[in-house]
Write an enzyme that holds these catalytic residues in place. Structure first.
Site, PDB file in Angstrom:
ATOM      1  N   ALA A 106      85.067  56.686 -15.270  1.00 38.98           N
ATOM      2  CA  ALA A 106      84.617  55.307 -15.291  1.00 38.98           C
ATOM      3  C   ALA A 106      84.861  54.679 -13.931  1.00 38.98           C
ATOM      4  O   ALA A 106      85.546  55.256 -13.084  1.00 38.98           O
ATOM      5  CB  ALA A 106      85.365  54.525 -16.358  1.00 38.98           C
ATOM      6  N   MET A 107      84.308  53.473 -13.738  1.00 38.30           N
ATOM      7  CA  MET A 107      84.379  52.839 -12.428  1.00 38.30           C
ATOM      8  C   MET A 107      84.607  51.344 -12.563  1.00 38.30           C
ATOM      9  O   MET A 107      83.936  50.671 -13.341  1.00 38.30           O
ATOM     10  CB  MET A 107      83.084  53.144 -11.672  1.00 38.30           C
ATOM     11  CG  MET A 107      83.017  52.536 -10.294  1.00 38.30           C
ATOM     12  SD  MET A 107      84.332  53.214  -9.229  1.00 38.30           S
ATOM     13  CE  MET A 107      84.625  51.808  -8.175  1.00 38.30           C
ATOM     14  N   ASN A 152      83.949  48.590 -10.893  1.00 42.15           N
ATOM     15  CA  ASN A 152      83.171  47.586 -10.168  1.00 42.15           C
ATOM     16  C   ASN A 152      83.535  46.179 -10.629  1.00 42.15           C
ATOM     17  O   ASN A 152      83.647  45.911 -11.822  1.00 42.15           O
ATOM     18  CB  ASN A 152      81.675  47.802 -10.430  1.00 42.15           C
ATOM     19  CG  ASN A 152      81.302  49.258 -10.392  1.00 42.15           C
ATOM     20  OD1 ASN A 152      81.407  49.895  -9.361  1.00 42.15           O
ATOM     21  ND2 ASN A 152      80.921  49.795 -11.541  1.00 42.15           N
ATOM     22  N   HIS A 197      92.463  47.700 -12.750  1.00 44.25           N
ATOM     23  CA  HIS A 197      92.010  47.763 -11.356  1.00 44.25           C
ATOM     24  C   HIS A 197      91.591  46.385 -10.832  1.00 44.25           C
ATOM     25  O   HIS A 197      91.543  46.184  -9.624  1.00 44.25           O
ATOM     26  CB  HIS A 197      90.805  48.697 -11.231  1.00 44.25           C
ATOM     27  CG  HIS A 197      91.145  50.110 -10.861  1.00 44.25           C
ATOM     28  ND1 HIS A 197      92.053  50.439  -9.893  1.00 44.25           N
ATOM     29  CD2 HIS A 197      90.639  51.300 -11.307  1.00 44.25           C
ATOM     30  CE1 HIS A 197      92.110  51.764  -9.755  1.00 44.25           C
ATOM     31  NE2 HIS A 197      91.269  52.308 -10.612  1.00 44.25           N
ATOM     32  N   HIS A 221      92.738  51.173 -17.788  1.00 42.94           N
ATOM     33  CA  HIS A 221      92.794  51.565 -16.366  1.00 42.94           C
ATOM     34  C   HIS A 221      91.777  50.778 -15.544  1.00 42.94           C
ATOM     35  O   HIS A 221      92.127  50.164 -14.533  1.00 42.94           O
ATOM     36  CB  HIS A 221      92.530  53.071 -16.253  1.00 42.94           C
ATOM     37  CG  HIS A 221      92.549  53.605 -14.862  1.00 42.94           C
ATOM     38  ND1 HIS A 221      93.664  54.187 -14.308  1.00 42.94           N
ATOM     39  CD2 HIS A 221      91.594  53.656 -13.901  1.00 42.94           C
ATOM     40  CE1 HIS A 221      93.394  54.566 -13.069  1.00 42.94           C
ATOM     41  NE2 HIS A 221      92.144  54.257 -12.792  1.00 42.94           N
ATOM     42  N   GLU A 222      90.541  50.768 -15.977  1.00 43.70           N
ATOM     43  CA  GLU A 222      89.504  50.088 -15.187  1.00 43.70           C
ATOM     44  C   GLU A 222      89.758  48.579 -15.176  1.00 43.70           C
ATOM     45  O   GLU A 222      89.574  47.917 -14.162  1.00 43.70           O
ATOM     46  CB  GLU A 222      88.102  50.398 -15.720  1.00 43.70           C
ATOM     47  CG  GLU A 222      87.758  51.884 -15.825  1.00 43.70           C
ATOM     48  CD  GLU A 222      88.067  52.706 -14.587  1.00 43.70           C
ATOM     49  OE1 GLU A 222      88.030  52.155 -13.466  1.00 43.70           O
ATOM     50  OE2 GLU A 222      88.358  53.912 -14.725  1.00 43.70           O
TER      51      GLU A 222
HETATM   52  N1  LYS Z   1      88.020  54.487  -9.259  1.00 41.84           N
HETATM   53  C1  LYS Z   1      87.566  55.240 -10.393  1.00 41.84           C
HETATM   54  C2  LYS Z   1      88.733  55.291 -11.349  1.00 41.84           C
HETATM   55  O1  LYS Z   1      88.932  54.427 -12.087  1.00 41.84           O
HETATM   56  C3  LYS Z   1      87.089  56.602 -10.109  1.00 41.84           C
HETATM   57  C4  LYS Z   1      86.017  56.704  -9.094  1.00 41.84           C
HETATM   58  C5  LYS Z   1      85.767  58.108  -8.653  1.00 41.84           C
HETATM   59  C6  LYS Z   1      84.987  58.107  -7.400  1.00 41.84           C
HETATM   60  N2  LYS Z   1      84.860  59.407  -6.776  1.00 41.84           N
HETATM   61  O2  LYS Z   1      89.565  56.129 -11.298  1.00 41.84           O
END
Ligand code: LYS
Length: 869
Positions: free
Chosen positions: A264-265, A267, A303, A299-300
């Protein structure tokens, strides 16, 4: 190693700040699957001399304008990866127009199409595939995004921040304008467009702000997002409580996508998730899926502060956001599900993945000093070891000082792109402690080995006795000499009736240290590294008698579990060596004592089901490989079977009884208690299957036929596949037919298939890869089959004729033509090759050479060369 093909690395020591500031960035997207136009309008201000350099890859440049004047072709330079303008004013507006083809983008980095919808993935370096821009985390701007797309095909248009405008335009199109008031680097940019169903909810923050929460999913999937939504609300509340962090934008959105390179990401305001980590219901998701969803949603979300409000100065500082955020999500899960069980699971994963990495050719510091492709550094070391460092910091400084240091970090560095030094400075300033040794943890690769020696009590009467700790870190690639680390060691003396003293915290800073403690007149054992207070390999002088005592009496649940694991690791290593030499494993008294101690735990009502299930799970093959290397991996696998069989023989009646009690299902709940019950029941069934108990097949068959949830269903299927026999093929086929419209369940089917020891060997795996349902572009499907095979099919992957390695290398090369970052990650499973017997080492080496000779992508080349070295 030197080859002509070795690509140029990027180095931490070469860091220089960018020579322009971009206060505001406006991007207009005219979406079209084959040809999307992106127009940028950037407010540029020079802060240092030099040319203007922008990154770009696989995009077509249409025009560049400075202050509204179109640049002539001679006024800029275009390379494969950059747009360079030698002369610019000190302050100007920059307009760039580019075109890209999202439908042809199989790398899934940048802007791409999945299931007829548009998605982006920009971390780490995907934004350069969208438009020319300084694609580095320390260039932060305020973004405004206009999206223009066909209205009927793309009714939903999303980007970061708050929606400030929208409406219809000619030709059946519509538009939306999004504005994100928080400065951010381009890797946090996101855009989503298409047809979605939406699940709505809301959260009221600690200062009373009402935040709408929206989860966007494929039409029909909204009910499957309910658990993710619930996890999100719990995460938001927890971050306020545990870290004082409140959500900042006016809306929070999550979108699910089937084609995604990672989990996941984060953003800003618009998280994008691999659908496998977002969608769940009883019928289609296992308890492990629910658990992962809860932790990744957290987790996301976390962030937003550790990553977005404070980001990384450069990609070498990746652990600044990932290590801290994994720590935060682990603490959240511990809070939601029980600290001991969570700690055990986290340490199991750390040992299986990070210790393997840290003790092999791909070992690197938590903050590396160079990389070729940053995508290759989203590793267990940066994430999981990175989290362990934060946990040690907290153990060392204490809860209150740690919180004070974190508060200072959020206050001092908010809105900046920071470094590890700045993070540690905050903790130093808050606590008054010196961080100059602790920072070694970020710079030095390798897992320290901690040896414990108790000293014989002299015959003359004494009032105290001593224990010595010795630490050593073995050389890793590029780092021959290691320094001593700061190790917080939590320990306690335990007698036959429980602890004989309060737990101690020894902060070890030198190669060796000796500590005295009161003499006891009763036999006792030392429980060292309680809660796994430092991520080290423990080499203790504990005897079987000590370990059995700890299994029964240690008040620290983690170490109670660990004592059993240590015994099992020793047994497994002996078994594997015997089997490798063609001998039968010895069934000696240590084994009998171990299985008896398991029986005591299984019967003890003070422990919960989840804990019991973990106690009954022997260490992973990876852990055994590490202690017994070099070794035949199939002997390691067989050793595991022997041990499980021995456990099951001793506990047979208890296992049947426990299975029967725990099988009494009420209505489904994904909560920790119910999941623990299912885990214990599953454990009992698989142990019974390990001894080929006549009852196992009928229990599994009944469980498969009567299953009302995926945990039971897949557990039964796996058990049947281990037992073998006629029932297996038909069960596999029925399962496929039943679930063929649910891609996430079919992924599970592929991974069960990939791990079976098919009678016709690799041919069966090749057939799976040739099925029409095998989507070679979809990372989840490829990971299920190829990853499942490499990590989970010991017998066929490591077959001594090399057919498994060859198939695997072929698949990596094939995936590499479409998706280099996923291909490189798969290739990581060769990292253990030096732990194998010499024959297999030669086979793997040949495959690595073949991969290197095939001129693969930079991603795959970097991993292959480092692994091979
Ligand atoms: N930042 C993302 C995470 O939550 C993963 C991104 C992976 C990019 N190569 O861990």
């Amino acid at each position: 190693m030197k080859t002509d093909a070795a690509p140029m690395p990027t180095r931490l020591s070469d860091y220089v700040p960018y020579n322009f500031e971009i206060a505001e960035a406006r991007f207009d997207f005219r979406l079209d699957p084959k040809s999307t136009t992106v127009r940028s309008l950037l407010t540029m201000k020079r802060i240092a001399p030099g040319p203007l350099e922008l990154d770009g890859e696989d995009i077509k440049l249409v025009s560049v304008e400075i202050d509204g004047r179109l640049l002539k072709r001679s006024e800029y330079r275009l390379t494969q990866t950059q747009l360079i303008v030698a002369e610019t004013p000190d302050e100007f507006t920059l307009n760039i127009e580019t075109v890209c083809d999202p439908s042809a983008n199989t790398t899934l980095m940048g802007l791409y199409v999945s299931g007829g919808r548009f998605f982006t993935q920009c971390e780490a370096e995907g934004f350069r595939r969208i438009t020319y821009f300084p694609d580095r985390p320390d260039v932060m701007s305020v973004y405004t995004i206009l999206i223009d797309a066909d209205k009927s095909t793309y009714p939903t248009l999303l980007s970061n921040g708050n929606k400030i405008d929208g409406g219809e335009i000619d030709g059946g199109r519509h538009f939306a304008v999004w504005h994100d008031p928080f400065r951010k680097p381009c890797y946090l940019f996101a855009l989503v467009a298409g047809q979605f169903d939406r699940l709505d909810d809301s959260f009221t923050t600690m200062s009373g702000r009402h935040i709408p929460l929206e989860i966007y999913v494929d039409p029909g999937d909204a009910p499957k997002a309910a658990y993710a939504m619930d996890s999100l609300k719990r995460s938001m509340a927890w971050d306020e409580r545990a870290f004082g962090r409140e959500y900042d934008l006016d809306i929070f959105m999550i979108v699910a996508v089937r084609d995604f390179n990672f989990g996941a990401m984060e953003n800003k305001g618009l998280n994008i998730f691999n659908s496998s980590l977002l969608l769940a219901d009883a019928q289609t998701a296992t308890d492990m899926n629910f658990e992962r969803i809860e932790s990744v949603v957290a987790h996301e979300y976390f962030h937003n502060w550790t990553g977005n409000r404070i980001t990384c100065r450069d990609w070498f500082q990746l652990c600044l956001k990932e290590g801290f955020t994994v720590f935060r999500d682990q603490e959240f899960s511990a809070d939601q599900r029980g600290a001991a069980v969570q700690r055990i699971k986290d340490v199991r994963a750390l040992r299986a993945r990070q210790f393997a990495e840290d003790n092999g050719p791909l070992a690197h510091p938590v903050r590396p000093t160079e990389y070729v492709k940053i995508d290759n550094f989203y590793t267990a070391t940066i994430y999981e070891k990175g989290a362990e460092l934060i946990r040690m910091l907290k153990a060392w400084l204490g809860d209150d000082m740690f919180r004070k240091g974190s508060d200072l970090y959020f206050a001092r560095l908010d809105g900046t792109a920071a470094t590890i030094e700045q993070f540690l400075d905050c903790h130093a300033d808050a606590s008054g402690e010196d961080m100059s040794q602790f920072i070694q943890w970020y710079q030095q690769a390798g897992t320290p080995r901690l040896t414990v020696r108790r000293h014989q009590t002299p015959t003359t009467p004494v009032i105290s006795q001593t224990v010595s700790f010795y630490q050593e870190t073995l050389p890793t690639p590029g780092q021959p000499n290691k320094k001593p680390m700061l190790l917080p060691i939590r320990w306690q003396a335990i007698g036959d009736d429980g602890p004989l003293m309060e737990p101690q915290l020894t902060v070890m800073t030198t190669d060796e240290t000796t500590i005295s403690y009161p003499r006891f007149d009763v036999p006792h054992s030392l429980s060292v590294l309680q809660r796994f207070s430092a991520p080290v390999i423990l080499n203790s002088d504990a005897t079987t008698e000590d370990l059995i005592r700890l299994m029964g009496q240690d008040p620290d649940a983690f170490n109670r579990w660990e004592a059993g694991q240590t015994l099992a690791r020793r047994l497994l290593a002996d078994f594997a060596k015997a089997l490798e030499a063609g001998r039968m494993p010895k069934m000696d008294t240590a084994l009998r004592d171990y299985t008896n101690a398991l029986a005591v735990t299984l019967r003890d009502p003070q422990f919960d089901d989840a804990f019991k299930a973990l106690v009954l799970t022997p260490p992973s093959a990876m852990e055994v490989l590490m202690v017994a290397a070099p070794v035949d991996p199939i002997a390691v696998h067989e050793a595991g079977n022997w041990l499980s069989r021995a456990i099951a023989d001793t506990l047979r009646d208890d296992l049947v009884a426990t299975y029967t009690v725990k099988n009494d299902d009420g209505p489904f709940s994904p909560d920790a208690k119910a999941a623990g019950r299912r885990a214990l029941k599953g454990r009992c069934l698989s142990l019974l299957a390990a001894r080929f108990d006549p009852l196992a097949a009928s229990l599994a068959t009944n469980q498969l036929d009567g299953a009302t949830n995926m945990t039971d269903e897949i557990g039964a299927l796996v058990t049947l596949s281990r037992l073998g026999g006629q029932r297996v093929e038909s069960s596999m086929t029925q399962f496929f037919e039943k679930w063929k419209d649910q891609p996430l369940v079919i992924d599970k089917w592929y991974s069960v298939q990939s791990m079976r020891h098919h009678a016709d060997g690799i041919q069966a795996i090749i057939r799976l890869a040739e099925m029409p349902s095998y989507e070679r572009n979809n990372p989840n499907r490829v990971r299920a089959l190829v990853g499942g095979f490499a990590f989970g099919n010991t017998k066929l992957f490591h077959k001594i004729d090399g057919s498994g390695y060859r198939f695997f290398a072929d698949q990596v090369l094939d995936m590499d033509t479409r998706n280099p970052s996923v291909a490189a990650r798969l290739l990581g499973s060769f990292e253990i090759w030096r732990k194998l017997d010499p024959t297999r080492q030669a086979l793997v080496r040949a495959e690595l050479d073949r991969i290197i000779a095939a001129k693969p992508s930079k991603n795959v080349l970097e991993i292959a060369q480092r692994t091979r070295a």
